[in-house]
Design an enzyme around this catalytic site. Structure first.
Site, mmCIF file in Angstrom:
data_model
loop_
_atom_site.group_PDB
_atom_site.id
_atom_site.type_symbol
_atom_site.label_atom_id
_atom_site.label_comp_id
_atom_site.label_asym_id
_atom_site.label_seq_id
_atom_site.Cartn_x
_atom_site.Cartn_y
_atom_site.Cartn_z
ATOM 1 N N GLU A 37 0.888 -1.101 0.070
ATOM 2 C CA GLU A 37 0.030 0.024 -0.050
ATOM 3 C C GLU A 37 0.914 1.330 -0.156
ATOM 4 O O GLU A 37 0.746 2.397 -0.782
ATOM 5 C CB GLU A 37 -0.828 -0.065 1.146
ATOM 6 C CG GLU A 37 -1.933 1.302 1.514
ATOM 7 C CD GLU A 37 -2.268 1.195 2.792
ATOM 8 O OE1 GLU A 37 -2.626 2.403 3.363
ATOM 9 O OE2 GLU A 37 -2.501 0.018 3.579
ATOM 10 N N ASP A 41 0.875 3.880 -3.216
ATOM 11 C CA ASP A 41 0.358 5.205 -3.262
ATOM 12 C C ASP A 41 1.638 6.059 -3.911
ATOM 13 O O ASP A 41 1.165 7.094 -4.735
ATOM 14 C CB ASP A 41 0.445 5.603 -1.685
ATOM 15 C CG ASP A 41 0.172 7.113 -1.303
ATOM 16 O OD1 ASP A 41 -0.968 7.479 -1.927
ATOM 17 O OD2 ASP A 41 1.212 7.642 -0.768
ATOM 18 N N ASP A 110 -6.996 1.413 0.089
ATOM 19 C CA ASP A 110 -5.776 0.653 0.633
ATOM 20 C C ASP A 110 -5.375 -0.487 -0.074
ATOM 21 O O ASP A 110 -4.190 -0.658 -0.706
ATOM 22 C CB ASP A 110 -5.826 0.054 2.101
ATOM 23 C CG ASP A 110 -5.778 1.299 3.074
ATOM 24 O OD1 ASP A 110 -5.588 2.755 2.596
ATOM 25 O OD2 ASP A 110 -6.030 1.330 4.414
ATOM 26 N N GLU A 113 -4.358 0.628 -3.762
ATOM 27 C CA GLU A 113 -2.864 0.843 -3.651
ATOM 28 C C GLU A 113 -1.996 -0.317 -3.665
ATOM 29 O O GLU A 113 -1.089 -0.218 -4.356
ATOM 30 C CB GLU A 113 -2.546 1.830 -2.638
ATOM 31 C CG GLU A 113 -3.061 3.250 -2.626
ATOM 32 C CD GLU A 113 -3.089 4.155 -1.621
ATOM 33 O OE1 GLU A 113 -2.907 5.323 -1.795
ATOM 34 O OE2 GLU A 113 -2.910 3.607 -0.396
#
Length: 128
Positions: A37, A41, A110, A113
């Site tokens: 995650e 990002d 989440d 990502e």
């Protein structure tokens, strides 16, 4: 897992990486998707920043930042995750499952990502 890969139009060569991307921390397994995650990002932020920079050549940094913030946010990531069926593919603990964790926007965002990071690690920046 197969239906998610079909929706992504991408086949992960490393199935363990795909599995990890879909492993929520509530499983209490030794490894979960939180590190992916984190990377996802950054990959998403980079990709969107690059696209905005190229598309809006005459725009100032502040406007580009605002546009990126609108695109790279929980709401957008959750929407994408729902469209891809990520919730159905998630592996999570019983407690999170019982509180409808598969539908929680933060969990879906989440996981989205983490999936982006898995694709990036598996196939590179172009695949991601």
């Amino acid at each position: 897992m197969r239906s998610l890969q079909d929706a992504l139009h991408y086949r992960c060569h490393d199935e363990a990486l795909s599995r990890l991307a879909l492993t929520h921390p509530s499983t209490k397994e030794e490894a979960d998707n939180q590190r992916l995650e984190f990377l996802g990002d950054a990959v998403l932020g980079f990709a969107v920043s690059d696209l905005l920079y190229r598309k809006y050549a005459g725009r100032h940094e502040g406007e580009l930042t605002a546009r990126r913030a609108t695109l790279v946010c929980e709401e957008t990531l959750c929407h994408l995750a729902r469209g891809l069926g990520i919730g159905r593919a998630l592996r999570m603990g019983h407690g999170e499952e019982s509180t409808l964790g598969r539908e929680k926007p933060s969990i879906l965002a989440d996981a989205m990502e983490a999936v982006i990071a898995a694709v990036y690690l598996d196939g590179g920046v172009e695949a991601a």
